[in-house]
Design an enzyme around this catalytic site. Structure first.
Site, PDB file in Angstrom:
ATOM      1  N   GLN A  10     -26.221   0.300  -5.389  1.00  0.00           N
ATOM      2  CA  GLN A  10     -25.556  -0.254  -6.571  1.00  0.00           C
ATOM      3  C   GLN A  10     -26.006   0.595  -7.760  1.00  0.00           C
ATOM      4  O   GLN A  10     -27.054   0.371  -8.343  1.00  0.00           O
ATOM      5  CB  GLN A  10     -25.922  -1.726  -6.761  1.00  0.00           C
ATOM      6  CG  GLN A  10     -25.159  -2.412  -7.861  1.00  0.00           C
ATOM      7  CD  GLN A  10     -25.539  -3.886  -8.012  1.00  0.00           C
ATOM      8  OE1 GLN A  10     -26.491  -4.360  -7.408  1.00  0.00           O
ATOM      9  NE2 GLN A  10     -24.792  -4.585  -8.812  1.00  0.00           N
ATOM     10  N   VAL A  17     -24.979   0.957 -10.833  1.00  0.00           N
ATOM     11  CA  VAL A  17     -25.099   0.249 -12.110  1.00  0.00           C
ATOM     12  C   VAL A  17     -25.453  -1.195 -11.782  1.00  0.00           C
ATOM     13  O   VAL A  17     -24.705  -1.859 -11.054  1.00  0.00           O
ATOM     14  CB  VAL A  17     -23.786   0.323 -12.925  1.00  0.00           C
ATOM     15  CG1 VAL A  17     -23.899  -0.502 -14.206  1.00  0.00           C
ATOM     16  CG2 VAL A  17     -23.430   1.770 -13.245  1.00  0.00           C
ATOM     17  N   HIS A  53     -20.026  -5.294  -9.701  1.00  0.00           N
ATOM     18  CA  HIS A  53     -18.744  -4.606  -9.797  1.00  0.00           C
ATOM     19  C   HIS A  53     -18.127  -4.463  -8.415  1.00  0.00           C
ATOM     20  O   HIS A  53     -18.820  -4.306  -7.421  1.00  0.00           O
ATOM     21  CB  HIS A  53     -18.848  -3.247 -10.491  1.00  0.00           C
ATOM     22  CG  HIS A  53     -19.821  -2.288  -9.885  1.00  0.00           C
ATOM     23  ND1 HIS A  53     -21.192  -2.412 -10.032  1.00  0.00           N
ATOM     24  CD2 HIS A  53     -19.622  -1.176  -9.147  1.00  0.00           C
ATOM     25  CE1 HIS A  53     -21.790  -1.406  -9.412  1.00  0.00           C
ATOM     26  NE2 HIS A  53     -20.861  -0.643  -8.850  1.00  0.00           N
ATOM     27  N   HIS A  79     -15.279  -2.396  -6.193  1.00  0.00           N
ATOM     28  CA  HIS A  79     -14.472  -1.182  -6.110  1.00  0.00           C
ATOM     29  C   HIS A  79     -13.123  -1.516  -5.483  1.00  0.00           C
ATOM     30  O   HIS A  79     -13.073  -2.199  -4.462  1.00  0.00           O
ATOM     31  CB  HIS A  79     -15.151  -0.139  -5.208  1.00  0.00           C
ATOM     32  CG  HIS A  79     -16.474   0.324  -5.713  1.00  0.00           C
ATOM     33  ND1 HIS A  79     -16.626   1.492  -6.404  1.00  0.00           N
ATOM     34  CD2 HIS A  79     -17.710  -0.227  -5.617  1.00  0.00           C
ATOM     35  CE1 HIS A  79     -17.899   1.661  -6.715  1.00  0.00           C
ATOM     36  NE2 HIS A  79     -18.586   0.618  -6.251  1.00  0.00           N
TER      37      HIS A  79
END
Length: 140
Positions: free
Chosen positions: A91, A93, A97, A99
């Site tokens: 991960q 960041v 999130h 994708h």
């Protein structure tokens, strides 16, 4: 959160090619896409992992992800999408999130990005299933 690039994008302090900016999340083009049109979908609030996403936010967030898969396919003429979430390991960041990657037949992407393995036998597979089942949190 101060210093989080995705929080900066959500707040409008960091430039991004936004596709969607809604209460349930923000979607923007990945700056290093697997294929052109690769989106990152983030919740508006700073959450690190999928486990941090409140149960009441699941429908809205994943409804947005679902809509974006349809938009990627229709808008780009993709044959399908690859949808993925890394949690902690890989991960890049530390902000949840998802994708959404456009796919086409023969695009060169082969299955998962990691080596595959096999269970020694059915007993080993059953043991892994039992250990996961025993560790599941209660139903919400």
């Amino acid at each position: 959160m101060s210093g989080c690039v995705f929080c900066g994008i959500v707040a409008g302090r960091v430039p991004a090619f936004r596709v969607v900016d809604e209460p349930d999340g923000v979607a923007f083009l990945d700056t290093r896409p697997v294929f052109k049109g690769h989106l990152l979908v983030v919740p508006r609030s700073h959450l690190v992992t999928l486990a941090d996403l409140p149960v009441e936010a699941l429908t809205g967030y994943f409804g947005l992800v679902r809509r974006l898969t349809v938009g990627v396919e229709a808008g780009l003429g993709a044959g399908g999408t690859f949808v993925a979430i890394n949690t902690k390991v890989s991960q890049s960041v530390p902000h949840l999130h998802t994708h959404v990657v456009p796919r086409t037949k023969g695009d060169g992407l082969r299955g998962f990005f990691w080596p595959r393995t096999r269970y020694v036998d059915d007993a080993e597979a059953a043991s892994h299933a039992d250990r996961i089942r025993a560790a599941l949190p209660g139903r919400a």
